[in-house]
Design an enzyme around this catalytic site. Structure first.
Site, PDB file in Angstrom:
ATOM      1  N   PRO A  17       0.791  -1.221   0.000  1.00  0.00           N
ATOM      2  CA  PRO A  17       0.000   0.000   0.000  1.00  0.00           C
ATOM      3  C   PRO A  17       0.829   1.279   0.000  1.00  0.00           C
ATOM      4  CG  PRO A  17      -0.979  -1.617   1.457  1.00  0.00           C
ATOM      5  CD  PRO A  17       0.332  -2.189   1.014  1.00  0.00           C
ATOM      6  N   CYS A  18       0.258   2.300  -0.624  1.00  0.00           N
ATOM      7  CA  CYS A  18       0.950   3.559  -0.883  1.00  0.00           C
ATOM      8  C   CYS A  18       1.392   4.270   0.389  1.00  0.00           C
ATOM      9  CB  CYS A  18       0.011   4.466  -1.690  1.00  0.00           C
ATOM     10  SG  CYS A  18       0.567   6.169  -1.890  1.00  0.00           S
TER      11      CYS A  18
END
Length: 256
Positions: free
Chosen positions: A138-139
């Site tokens: 995830p970012c």
């Protein structure tokens, strides 16, 4: 280059395919000498994948459905983001207006920081951090150099792409909450460094007040002539096509 900027405040939450289609349509329809800044929201809450991010087999649609989450794939790079309680921005401008993609990325992030300072949030552009690949999870787990951080944690996740002679940069400014639902759906096994959220530092904040402050900060950083406006018929027509193909198709969303 002095640009004439059109600011669109689109507070009505919209689906992931429509949001991504509108962002691309703004770039595809950009007129010479024009910039467009759009603020928007999402319904339902949506996980967006980066353009080249592996997703098939890594995220569970069944769990997502139980969590009330949808999926979409962005035209830009980067990694997975949960779009929930946030202000999302999209900036579209000619490739050469600010000196190229990297220069535009930094100038836009500087503008976001100016807007956050006006709200009372001591955000800054990260000078450190890690550059990771699209398969790194995830970012918001790890800030990269040049991204906006608050309290040492990532506050704004942004991604960028060149579409013809236009740059599209869009990103998420988290108002409250975290990315834990994203982790439950897949893509990782824990988030030891959760992202920052404005409510932690400022208390409750409204979508409109944050969007307004960010717009003012970007105006200071980018210069030009600024006015509020809406979508043109050409933009909405182009978005209608793109919403169906590719953004509304599983072939695009789950292509990797």
């Amino acid at each position: 280059m002095t640009l004439r900027w059109r600011v669109i405040l689109d507070e009505e939450p919209r689906t992931g395919p429509w949001n991504m289609a509108l962002d691309e349509a703004l770039a595809r329809c950009l007129a010479p000498g024009e910039g467009v800044l759009r603020f928007y929201a999402w319904s339902p809450h949506t996980i967006s994948f980066g353009r080249n991010e592996p997703a098939r087999g890594l995220y569970d649609p069944g769990v997502a459905a139980r969590e009330g989450l949808a999926f979409v794939r962005r035209p830009t790079g980067g990694r997975a983001v949960l779009h929930a309680r946030e202000v999302t921005y999209a900036a579209v401008l000619p490739v050469r207006a600010l000196g190229g993609l990297r220069a535009a990325y930094l100038r836009i992030n500087e503008g976001l920081v100016k807007g956050l300072h006006a709200l009372g949030a001591p955000a800054q552009v990260s000078k450190d951090g890690m550059v990771v690949g699209p398969d790194a999870g995830p970012c918001f787990q790890v800030p990269a150099p040049g991204e906006v951080i608050l309290g040492g944690r990532k506050l704004v996740g942004s991604a960028q792409v060149r579409l013809g002679e236009a740059i599209l940069q869009h990103g998420s400014v988290i108002l409250e909450g975290d990315q834990s639902r994203l982790m439950r759906v897949g893509g990782g096994s824990g988030d030891p460094t959760p992202p920052a959220a404005l409510a932690e530092f400022l208390g409750p904040v409204s979508w409109g007040s944050v969007a307004g402050a960010l717009g003012e900060g970007l105006e200071l950083a980018l210069g030009g002539v600024w006015e509020q406006g809406g979508y043109t018929p050409a933009e909405t027509a182009k978005a209608g096509v793109l919403e169906n193909d590719p953004y509304g198709t599983d072939a695009w969303t789950w292509r990797l």
